[in-house]
Design an enzyme around this catalytic site. Structure first.
Site, short mmCIF file in Angstrom:
data_model
loop_
_atom_site.label_atom_id
_atom_site.label_comp_id
_atom_site.label_asym_id
_atom_site.label_seq_id
_atom_site.Cartn_x
_atom_site.Cartn_y
_atom_site.Cartn_z
N ASP A 80 115.33 -9.87 46.08
CA ASP A 80 114.89 -11.07 45.38
C ASP A 80 114.16 -10.68 44.09
OD1 ASP A 80 113.04 -9.94 47.15
OD2 ASP A 80 111.91 -11.78 47.36
N GLU A 83 104.77 -0.75 43.40
CA GLU A 83 105.90 -1.29 44.16
C GLU A 83 107.25 -0.80 43.63
OE1 GLU A 83 107.48 -5.80 45.33
OE2 GLU A 83 106.26 -5.47 43.54
#
Length: 641
Positions: free
Chosen positions: A381, A576
């Site tokens: 996503d 991340e």
């Protein structure tokens, strides 16, 4: 300026620094942190060297290490710190790996119980209302009683019992009162799990498997096993492995890695717990059959699988404004259809409110959000590969992962149950059955997903009966699952190294494919120029599966070099994701970059990034580790070969 209390010597050589913690931190920040972010980075214009008697601390890296060591001492409540010189001079790769093993995993560990509730309930995502809620399964009466007993101990804490049958309508009804979902309790305590980090205090679906790989490497098999137990709990009580244990994720799952997780945890155990293996295997088979193999849902008419999340309306967890462009487009179409356009024209916000209430119905917009939630179920996503089409795709990744389930079931039943596995309900599965299923899936993947001319697998749009030809790292998941023939693998590896290799590792997708698929200039975080830990880890293992050791080492080096370079230059930052073209953590697409916001020291890094570092170090040869510590540029290093 001298801010050392003492330098302890041994035969005239400084071995240890004894420092006043608060005073030294203040002095370091005042002198070296010129941009005021409470870190010492290469962007600061302050002093880069301190000298005390015979010992000089020079350069951004060593100064930032000193700051980090002082921050650790402060976190431990120390007024005076005794810091060995060996810590200041520790090689970058050794330091990063040690910090992951000794600090980061523990800092990322959570439990859903009385001990862990404070952290979870203070999370900004715990609720948008005055009340902080925990939702408990209808089928877990022990958890219901446990948390009901805690209601009086916490202010504004409410326990909600989920209905026996959870529908998309019900999930939509609680979207404005979100909460954490309970996980497994054992002997009155929550079974622990690792979270990604930053704003994420939930147990995420596919993140957890990759974190588990790192945990096993670091000797934390107990924690990895606990995460498998929490996954099995989710299947038994929520019907699936959840995207994450938040209420608004009840309608979707995530990429399935449970069979691999079970297999790797079990084989890492010193004393093999075959009862645990049997129970976990039975639950994984249940997930396979109930979540993935129900016809006309995630199993399509081609015999292959897709992602298909249920749910109604706009996904509530997205950042504000995420859907502005698409909602503006649909609002304009709606207004244009009105008989008295100017008089009855709705603002975008009015259109959203009427759509969410059901007053306005729009099947095209409904389908857009089916695709969007399915895209989120895929873990990617977002990506132009899946935008407004995901639910119509037999993707390479999901079919590779389910093939891996089938071959894992075959392997485990054959090796540990003598070819026949009997469930607690008396149903018998044989290794031969799973071998047959895997063989059939491989044939279908080669029929629908393999492109002989291109020498690669591609997602297949079963509604249009055509392959997508979108170049993505997910096209190479079959290498990890051991699907291709030797000849297919050879062509795939050539394509991987030619089309998706960047200076900092493997791209999530190619620039060319993004340019062809994108309908606007918005950068999607799972596309070029970004790279992600799970893709790297699967590619390394996939290459090694087929004997491409040299390529695996090169790609692992590129990724670890980028992580190490950024950690050295930016006070230990491990985020991340990365831009693998420009080799930077300064990424601002969509949700920004979790793990970059901290003061003085990161105490957790980021879950699957940590794991990728530990796995990468196992893959690198000793000479490449030495080059890594010298921060040798990969383009220079591998241009020699």
């Amino acid at each position: 300026m001298l801010f050392f209390l003492a330098a302890c010597k041994n035969n005239g050589e400084v071995k240890e620094l004894e420092l006043n913690v608060e005073e030294t931190i203040d002095n370091l920040i005042a002198l070296a942190d010129t941009d005021g972010d409470k870190k010492i980075t290469k962007d600061d214009k302050g002093v880069k060297s301190y000298k005390y008697e015979l010992y000089e601390i020079d350069g951004t890296y060593k100064l930032s290490v000193l700051l980090q060591e002082l921050a650790l001492a402060k976190n431990e409540g120390k007024k005076v710190a005794r810091i060995p010189i060996s810590r200041i001079e520790e090689s970058p790769s050794a330091r990063i790996s040690r910090m992951i093993k000794e600090y980061y995993w523990d800092d990322l560990t959570r439990t859903v119980d009385e001990k862990g509730l404070k952290t979870i309930l203070e999370d900004a995502k715990a609720s948008d209302t005055v009340k902080k809620r925990i939702y408990v399964p209808y089928t877990d009466t022990i958890a219901q009683q446990y948390f009901k007993n805690l209601e009086s101990k916490y202010n504004n804490f409410l326990v909600e019992v989920l209905p026996e049958h959870i529908t998309p309508q019900y999930v939509k009804s609680i979207n404005k009162v979100p909460g954490i979902l309970s996980l497994k309790l054992e002997d009155g305590e929550g079974v622990p799990f690792v979270v990604p980090g930053g704003r994420f205090n939930e147990m995420y679906g596919w993140d957890s498997y990759f974190e588990g790989v790192g945990l096993i490497i670091d000797g934390r098999t107990d924690l990895a096993k606990a995460m498998v137990d929490n996954f099995c709990y989710q299947i038994e009580h929520y019907g699936k492995i959840l995207n994450a244990n938040r209420s608004y994720y009840l309608t979707r799952t995530q990429p399935p890695f449970l069979s691999s997780f079970i297999r790797e945890v079990f084989e890492a155990q010193g004393v093999k717990d075959t009862a645990w293996l049997a129970s976990s295997l039975e639950t994984a088979i249940k997930e396979y059959e109930k979540v993935w193999m129900e016809k006309d849902k995630r199993l399509t008419s081609t015999g292959l699988n897709r992602y298909l999340a249920s749910g109604i309306g706009i996904p509530p967890e997205t950042e504000e404004g995420h859907f502005n462009e698409i909602l503006t487009e649909f609002a304009e179409k709606y207004n244009a259809s009105l008989p008295n356009f100017e008089k009855n024209k709705l603002t975008v916000q009015e259109y959203i409110e009427k759509y969410e209430s059901g007053e306005i119905e729009d099947k095209a917009l409904d389908m857009y959000f089916v695709h969007d939630r399915s895209l989120r179920e895929s873990g990617h996503d977002t990506s132009w590969r899946l935008d407004n089409v995901c639910a119509y795709l037999n993707t390479v990744d999901i079919n590779s992962l389910i093939y891996k389930y089938e071959t894992d079931f075959e392997y485990l039943i054959n090796k540990y149950f003598k070819g026949n596995f009997k469930t607690s309900k008396g149903k018998v599965y044989t290794s031969g059955q799973w071998n047959k299923k895997a063989g059939e899936r491989k044939e279908l993947m080669n029929k629908f997903l393999w492109n002989e001319n291109a020498g690669s697998y591609f997602d297949y749009n079963f509604m249009k009966a055509v392959g997508t030809n979108f170049q993505s790292a997910t096209n190479f998941f079959p290498l990890w699952a051991k699907i291709p023939t030797k000849e297919q693998a050879e062509r795939m590896v050539q394509n991987l190294m030619k089309d998706l290799k960047a200076k900092g590792g493997i791209l999530a997708s190619s620039k060319e494919s993004v340019e062809k698929a994108a309908t606007n200039d918005i950068q999607r975080q799972w596309d070029y120029p970004y790279g992600w830990a799970p893709h790297q880890m699967l590619m390394w293992v996939g290459l090694k599966n087929y004997g491409y050791e040299k390529e695996a080492r090169e790609l692992a080096y590129r990724w670890l070099w980028m992580i190490t370079r950024n950690a050295v230059d930016y006070n230990g930052t491990i985020p991340e994701k990365y831009d693998v073209v420009n080799c930077t953590h300064k990424v601002y697409a969509e949700y920004g970059n979790v793990g970059t916001e901290f003061d003085y020291i990161t105490t957790s890094g980021f879950g699957w990034m940590n794991a990728s570092y530990q796995l990468g170090l196992k893959i690198l040869s000793e000479d490449l580790v030495n080059e890594l510590n010298l921060l040798t540029d990969p383009e220079t290093l591998f241009s020699k070969e």
